[in-house]
Design an enzyme around this catalytic site. Structure first.
Site, PDB file in Angstrom:
ATOM      1  N   ASP A  14     -38.389  40.627  11.221  1.00 54.04           N
ATOM      2  CA  ASP A  14     -39.532  40.654  11.989  1.00 54.04           C
ATOM      3  C   ASP A  14     -40.124  41.907  12.171  1.00 54.04           C
ATOM      4  OD1 ASP A  14     -38.976  38.019  12.597  1.00 54.04           O
ATOM      5  OD2 ASP A  14     -38.187  38.493  14.618  1.00 54.04           O
ATOM      6  N   GLY A  40     -36.033  35.446  12.288  1.00 51.77           N
ATOM      7  CA  GLY A  40     -35.725  34.288  11.338  1.00 51.77           C
ATOM      8  C   GLY A  40     -35.096  33.203  12.402  1.00 51.77           C
ATOM      9  N   LYS A  41     -35.483  31.957  12.687  1.00 55.22           N
ATOM     10  CA  LYS A  41     -35.264  31.062  13.450  1.00 55.22           C
ATOM     11  C   LYS A  41     -33.611  30.542  13.262  1.00 55.22           C
ATOM     12  CE  LYS A  41     -39.682  29.345  14.269  1.00 55.22           C
ATOM     13  NZ  LYS A  41     -40.072  30.165  15.214  1.00 55.22           N
ATOM     14  N   THR A 218     -38.400  21.922  25.165  1.00 55.59           N
ATOM     15  CA  THR A 218     -38.324  23.174  25.688  1.00 55.59           C
ATOM     16  C   THR A 218     -39.718  23.436  26.523  1.00 55.59           C
ATOM     17  OG1 THR A 218     -38.685  24.126  23.904  1.00 55.59           O
ATOM     18  CG2 THR A 218     -36.504  24.371  24.647  1.00 55.59           C
ATOM     19  N   GLY A 220     -40.771  26.081  28.513  1.00 57.28           N
ATOM     20  CA  GLY A 220     -41.000  27.732  28.783  1.00 57.28           C
ATOM     21  C   GLY A 220     -40.409  27.891  30.292  1.00 57.28           C
ATOM     22  N   ASP A 244     -40.558  39.827  26.267  1.00 62.06           N
ATOM     23  CA  ASP A 244     -40.964  39.253  25.107  1.00 62.06           C
ATOM     24  C   ASP A 244     -40.316  37.858  25.021  1.00 62.06           C
ATOM     25  OD1 ASP A 244     -41.071  39.042  22.336  1.00 62.06           O
ATOM     26  OD2 ASP A 244     -40.303  40.751  21.745  1.00 62.06           O
ATOM     27  N   GLY A 249     -36.774  29.992  22.029  1.00 59.97           N
ATOM     28  CA  GLY A 249     -36.280  28.710  21.491  1.00 59.97           C
ATOM     29  C   GLY A 249     -35.031  28.704  20.656  1.00 59.97           C
ATOM     30  N   ASP A 250     -34.895  29.960  20.054  1.00 59.72           N
ATOM     31  CA  ASP A 250     -33.851  29.973  19.111  1.00 59.72           C
ATOM     32  C   ASP A 250     -32.517  30.200  20.016  1.00 59.72           C
ATOM     33  OD1 ASP A 250     -35.317  29.924  17.071  1.00 59.72           O
ATOM     34  OD2 ASP A 250     -35.622  32.094  17.024  1.00 59.72           O
ATOM     35  N   SER A 289     -32.125  40.733  20.901  1.00 69.58           N
ATOM     36  CA  SER A 289     -32.218  40.192  22.345  1.00 69.58           C
ATOM     37  C   SER A 289     -31.581  39.140  22.837  1.00 69.58           C
ATOM     38  CB  SER A 289     -33.802  39.937  22.678  1.00 69.58           C
ATOM     39  OG  SER A 289     -34.004  38.797  22.135  1.00 69.58           O
TER      40      SER A 289
HETATM   41  O1  RIB Z   1     -38.492  32.212  16.895  1.00 66.98           O
HETATM   42  C1  RIB Z   1     -38.668  33.249  16.523  1.00 66.98           C
HETATM   43  C2  RIB Z   1     -38.485  33.637  15.031  1.00 66.98           C
HETATM   44  O2  RIB Z   1     -39.558  32.857  14.335  1.00 66.98           O
HETATM   45  C3  RIB Z   1     -38.924  35.226  14.566  1.00 66.98           C
HETATM   46  O3  RIB Z   1     -37.767  35.917  14.742  1.00 66.98           O
HETATM   47  C4  RIB Z   1     -39.458  34.914  13.391  1.00 66.98           C
HETATM   48  O4  RIB Z   1     -38.964  35.551  12.233  1.00 66.98           O
HETATM   49  C5  RIB Z   1     -39.866  33.635  13.167  1.00 66.98           C
HETATM   50  O5  RIB Z   1     -38.968  32.783  12.322  1.00 66.98           O
END
Ligand code: RIB
Length: 303
Positions: A14, A40-41, A218, A220, A244, A249-250, A289
């Site tokens: 990122d 990356g998700k 989801t 928010g 932030d 979502g992850d 985070s």
């Molecule tokens: O969901 C957030 C992620 O989406 C970020 O980390 C970015 O890499 C994208 O994949």
């Protein structure tokens, strides 16, 4: 016994710029800060699940570059099994330029590189570990056929599956049917269903293809709404100061996976997932985070 989670997914480096507001087309703006960090998700979900106490295996691809080294470092640090991660000979590690405004809202572009080279053969190599998992989680930031194949293999082995349909695209009905839990946000729900101007419940219900499936949307700051054959319910989230929202979502998906794997009922699992996401948005960054188990338990206890 810790929950056993297999994540089939993406890693991106990122590249995040923090700014007052997002730029308009053709506009140049001054940013406040620039940070690079793992993301990356798929990888975010894997790290979050590991921090929540699960035993995690990650299946994915990175390249042969410095960003791949960062991926391997963070996975090692979080004790994630990387036996089935392939260093792709051809493609570079995925990257994600991200903009975050003063309200914590983000815009993301992904350049997926090696993530798109994840193949059904990568999944086959990990068939034994999938067979022993409590839950398999995947998203749509890797090769679509590989994600669909991972769901198919997991279902053949009787493993519970979560499909986080992000970034959203059209999904074949037979792929939808392989997901026990489908976890879009509201925008993804619109893209998946093509429905606008209908209730979240109606749109989500249109995605159900069989008994035993649940859609968790989801919302928010409004928490999350579940919809399945037996009904629907909205589970509120926790009041937090958003710094932030990237990765929320992850965090939610990881929390849901771990809680379900530990045997929590749907309401408690969504509450746990809301707490995980709520804590994630209070800090800058994505992977870094993700909260740890004790922080989530403390937030749940305070509320
Ligand atoms: O969901 C957030 C992620 O989406 C970020 O980390 C970015 O890499 C994208 O994949």
């Amino acid at each position: 016994m810790p929950a056993k989670i297999v994540v089939v997914g993406s890693f991106n480096m990122d590249l995040t710029a923090y700014m007052e507001r997002l730029p308009r087309p053709g506009e140049t703006l001054n940013g406040r800060q620039f940070v690079t960090g793992p993301g990356g998700k798929g990888s975010n979900q894997a790290v979050a699940a590991a921090r929540l106490g699960a035993e995690v295996t990650f299946i994915g691809r990175v390249g042969h570059d410095v960003f791949a080294d960062s991926a391997l470092n963070i996975w090692k640090q979080e004790r994630i099994n990387t036996e089935y991660v392939v260093r792709d000979p051809e493609y570079a590690t995925g990257v994600a330029p991200i903009w975050v405004d003063a309200q914590g809202e983000n815009s993301i572009v992904v350049v997926l590189g090696a993530n798109l080279a994840v193949s059904p053969a990568d999944i086959d190599r990990a068939a034994d570990v999938i067979a022993e998992a409590d839950i398999l989680v995947t998203q749509l930031e890797i090769n679509y056929d590989a994600a669909a194949y991972a769901l198919k293999i997991a279902k053949e082995k009787g493993i519970v599956t979560i499909l986080n349909p992000a970034p959203a695209g059209k999904l074949a009905p037979e792929v939808l049917a392989l997901a026990d839990y489908l976890t879009p946000n509201e925008t993804e729900l619109e893209v998946l269903t093509g429905k606008t101007g209908v209730s979240v419940e109606a749109a989500a219900r249109s995605l159900l293809t069989r008994d035993g499936q649940t859609v968790v949307v989801t919302l928010g700051a409004q928490g999350a709404q579940w919809v399945n054959q037996s009904g629907t319910g909205q589970i509120p989230t926790f009041p937090v100061k958003v710094v932030d929202s990237t990765g929320a979502g992850d965090a939610f998906n990881a929390g849901l996976a771990v809680a379900l794997a530990e045997g929590k009922n749907l309401t408690d699992a969504i509450t746990f997932a809301n707490a995980t996401a709520g804590l994630c948005v209070t800090k800058p960054g994505t992977t870094l985070s993700m909260p740890r188990r004790d922080e989530v338990e403390a937030l749940l206890k305070r509320n």
